[in-house]
Enzyme design. Structure first.
Site, short mmCIF file in Angstrom:
data_model
loop_
_atom_site.label_atom_id
_atom_site.label_comp_id
_atom_site.label_asym_id
_atom_site.label_seq_id
_atom_site.Cartn_x
_atom_site.Cartn_y
_atom_site.Cartn_z
N GLU A 41 52.54 28.94 48.47
CA GLU A 41 52.23 27.83 49.37
C GLU A 41 53.45 26.97 49.67
O GLU A 41 53.46 26.23 50.65
CB GLU A 41 51.11 26.97 48.80
CG GLU A 41 51.59 26.14 47.61
CD GLU A 41 50.45 25.48 46.86
OE1 GLU A 41 49.40 26.11 46.70
OE2 GLU A 41 50.63 24.33 46.45
N GLU A 65 44.84 37.12 41.02
CA GLU A 65 43.44 37.03 41.44
C GLU A 65 43.13 38.18 42.39
O GLU A 65 43.73 38.30 43.44
CB GLU A 65 43.25 35.69 42.16
CG GLU A 65 41.89 35.52 42.75
CD GLU A 65 41.78 34.21 43.52
OE1 GLU A 65 42.22 33.17 43.01
OE2 GLU A 65 41.25 34.24 44.63
N HIS A 106 35.39 31.42 39.55
CA HIS A 106 34.86 30.32 40.36
C HIS A 106 33.35 30.34 40.41
O HIS A 106 32.72 29.40 40.89
CB HIS A 106 35.44 30.38 41.77
CG HIS A 106 36.94 30.33 41.77
ND1 HIS A 106 37.71 31.46 41.77
CD2 HIS A 106 37.78 29.28 41.69
CE1 HIS A 106 38.99 31.10 41.73
NE2 HIS A 106 39.05 29.79 41.68
#
Ligand code: GLN
Ligand code: ZN
Length: 750
Positions: free
Chosen positions: A602, A662, A691
């Protein structure tokens, strides 16, 4: 010359919006109460801006949850599953979080980071059946509210191209929605014009990317096609320069352009010369994303002649919406007085514009000279300078940071030391952060319990976590991170050169706010940061305990960073501090050390052509943290996102012995990238999604591991969850991990 804002923090100086939302969601506040309180919050946001000198108030920058979601609501882009009983406030919260105070629950829309900021927006979902149904009720009502506060206002919309570009789905295919979307915007323009709006701000930050040619063409078409009638349009760009598309922009049928002069260097003179000479030019001169006082004198000198040239066609603003800035420095009572004198939050940034405007209009520079001197004192302050750190960092050669042994050699040494079975099982670091744990930390912070008691209580938690992992028969254990509320704040607090505010909150998403550390000086460790906890955890077991650190890029990305040296230089200083910790851990018996870098992707520059340069030093900074360890010491890293394809060479360049990622939600398909790029080291693709509270079955996990094996040979495969377990409860965590361990054992027998 006018002073305006592209947007203002909506949460309020005391995070009022956060508490309104949480009270409303929990049923402690009625819908009427919530709506009325939001109205009050908007009013106080406008009053604060007005008092601080903003002459044109932004309207529509307020959002219950997110400004992109606002656009979705205005455009009526509401997938069927959210519609429920039709109450629009419920619909809005269902899209954002899958549930609302009334009506059914469903899976929420995705959320992702807004460009390279730490703000998350709700990703619009468009499909073949999407129709746009314009509804400006809320915005029109807010315009009326704003006009009651200030005479001069400017509604803000996200532009059609940015909206489309950020929506879910494949790049170019999305463009087929454009004709309908343009009609929807046309209708919005007409309604705003009928409501007496003079200036409308349309945000198109994607102009700062390097767009594919179809998108650029679409831009020109769109902004020639839109009939703005009596409205005047200010097109707002930010987060990067737009020099490369100025020849397209000049053809748009608009009345003004906002440019960010802070994010990247930009040739303002050329831009002014190129654009039509009746356009307003809005210069974003005050950094809307950082916390330092502006060097107003330097800014004045830079733009003095342009101001003369443009006269009343010049507008002044922060570089981007102040959404990304904390609200008001005046609230800070505990900050060191010297450090505080260097800072400016949202309110102070507005006041800076007032000072700048006065100087530009009168030529009197006394006041801005005084102001600049205070802020610039930072650059010569003893507080910021640490010669040892500087010298250490200066001696680093980015191209020489390489562990002396190859991965193959290291693997042999590590296996000799660790003797792990095939399909070694581990976790990502954190274990459930129970109410008890949070209470222990908060009692310690508020001095309800002393250091000694705190240590004992946390150690008790660590002991339990180790015992549970032993009972589960995991192979590589962790201490569980009970002492950390946040993976960056925890380290920031233990570093020299880093300060913390009391109220420097910035919205992250919805009601969630973060308080980023402020990196103001040269960075080094105060003392060891994790050693005691890890040593204690290791003393309880004969299995290896993996030590847990946060990497330099992640610490950098989630902080406010000094702007007097390069980001690269700051990152290397942080890397050296982490390297010191790594070394100390190793000297004290740690054989496995994990350095998390979830932010490496990011933090990429917006323009693709700048990626390589960034990745070159970013991966070097990561390697620097562990370049000096022995071959037998195993370095892990973890990243929690799933788009690796474009940056695979950089991922390989990290040269972590084990990388956990992930992948479970994609059914391991994302491992494709690892296979295609022949990823050489060990890999732990997450075998279940943390999650979700659902417990994955042994069969499900076995199946996923077997899928993973199609891409990565089993000799290099680890078995672990997707991410840290801190948001989960113990019950589901133990069940899930038990199944995970069973799956690994089953595969070992085959
Ligand atoms: N070690 C951290 C944890 O387990 C990693 C968190 C993250 O990936 N964001 O919580
Ligand atoms: Zn993660």
């Amino acid at each position: 010359m006018k002073i305006h804002n592209l947007g203002f923090p909506r949460i309020g100086a005391k995070r009022q919006l956060k508490f309104l939302l949480e009270n409303y969601w929990a049923g402690r506040l009625t819908k009427e109460g919530f709506i009325e309180s939001c109205k009050q919050q908007r009013k106080s946001n406008w009053l604060l801006q007005q008092k601080s000198g903003i002459e044109i108030l932004p309207v529509g920058d307020f959002a219950h949850y997110d400004q992109v979601l606002n656009a979705t609501m205005m455009l009526g882009v509401i997938p069927q599953r959210f519609k429920g009983n039709g109450d629009l406030l419920d619909v809005e919260f269902r899209i954002a979080r899958g549930k609302a105070p009334s009506g059914c629950s469903c899976s929420a829309s995705d959320m992702t980071k807004w460009f390279d900021t730490n703000y998350h927006y709700i990703v619009p979902e468009l499909d073949e059946n999407t129709e746009f149904n314009v509804d400006l009720t809320s915005l029109l009502a807010e315009i009326v509210e704003a006009k009651a506060v200030g005479t001069s206002i400017k509604p803000v919309l996200i532009g059609p191209l940015t909206y489309l570009y950020l929506s879910a789905g494949d790049g170019d295919k999305k463009l087929h929605h454009l004709p309908q979307l343009i009609s929807a915007y046309q209708e919005m323009l007409e309604q705003l014009s009928a409501a007496g709006v003079e200036w409308l701000q349309i945000d198109e930050p994607i102009l700062g990317l390097e767009l594919p040619s179809q998108w650029l063409l679409a831009f020109t078409n769109t902004y020639q096609m839109l009939d703005k009638g009596s409205l005047k349009i200010l097109l707002a760009t930010y987060f990067s320069s737009i020099d490369h598309v100025i020849n397209e922009i000049k053809q748009f049928n608009i009345d003004g352009l906002h440019i960010d002069t802070v994010a990247e260097s930009t040739d303002v003179e050329n831009i002014v010369r190129t654009l039509p000479d009746h356009w307003v030019i809005s210069l974003g001169v005050v950094d809307g994303r950082n916390v330092w006082k502006n060097d107003l004198l330097a800014t004045y000198q830079k733009y003095k002649s342009i101001a003369e040239l443009l006269a009343d066609r010049l507008w002044l603003a922060p570089s981007c919406s102040l959404l990304h800035s904390p609200v008001d420095l005046d609230q800070e009572t505990d900050l060191d007085i010297e450090i505080k004198s260097w800072l400016a939050f949202a309110k102070q940034k507005c006041q800076e514009l007032v000072l700048l405007k006065a100087a530009l209009e009168t030529g009197d520079i006394d006041e801005i000279s005084r102001y600049s001197a205070i802020g610039q004192a930072r650059k010569h302050s003893d507080y910021c300078e640490d010669k040892t750190v500087k010298q250490r960092a200066e001696h680093i050669n980015v191209d020489e940071i390489q562990r002396p042994h190859s991965f193959t050699q290291r693997k042999v040494a590590q296996q000799r030391k660790l003797n792990l079975p095939d399909y070694p099982t581990t976790t990502i670091g954190s274990f459930p952060q129970t109410g008890d744990i949070r209470q222990i930390r908060s009692q310690w912070r508020n001095k309800v319990i002393d250091e000694q008691e705190y240590q004992q209580l946390i150690k008790k938690e660590i002991k339990q976590t180790i015992e549970k992992q032993e009972a589960l028969e995991l192979d590589v254990l962790v201490h569980g991170e009970a002492e950390r509320n946040d993976m960056v704040e925890y380290f920031g607090e233990q570093l020299n050169g880093v300060a913390f505010s009391q109220f420097g909150w910035v919205q992250s998403y919805g009601s969630r706010c973060v308080k980023p550390p402020i990196i103001f000086g040269d960075v080094s460790r105060k003392q060891s940061m994790t050693l005691d906890w890890i040593k204690y955890a290791q003393s309880l077991t004969t299995k290896p305990v993996k030590a847990m650190l946060t990497g330099p890029i992640t610490i950098l990305s989630w902080s406010f960073v000094r702007d007097d040296i390069s980001r690269k230089a700051v990152t290397f200083q942080i890397a050296l501090a982490i390297a010191d910790e790594v070394k100390e851990l190793e000297e004290n018996g740690s054989v496995i050390i994990q350095i998390d870098e979830p932010a490496i992707r990011e933090a990429m520059p917006l323009k693709k052509s700048h990626w390589q340069a960034y990745l070159h030093w970013a991966t070097a900074a990561f390697r620097l943290t562990s370049v000096d360890v022995k071959a037998e010491t195993q370095i892990h890293s973890h990243m929690c996102y799933s788009e690796f394809n474009e940056i695979m060479p950089a991922i390989i360049n990290l040269d972590a012995d084990v990388l956990t990622v992930e992948t479970s939600r994609s059914n391991m398909q994302l491992l494709n990238a690892f296979e295609q790029h022949a990823y050489p080291n060990d890999l732990g693709p997450g075998v279940y999604d943390i999650h979700s509270p659902n417990v994955p079955s042994v069969e499900w996990i076995t199946n996923l591991i077997q899928k993973a094996q199609q891409y990565i040979p089993k000799e290099r495969l680890w078995v672990n969850p997707d991410c840290g377990l801190k948001t989960r409860a113990w019950q589901e965590t133990e069940l899930a991990l038990a199944n995970m361990v069973s799956a690994a054992k089953l595969l070992r027998m085959r």
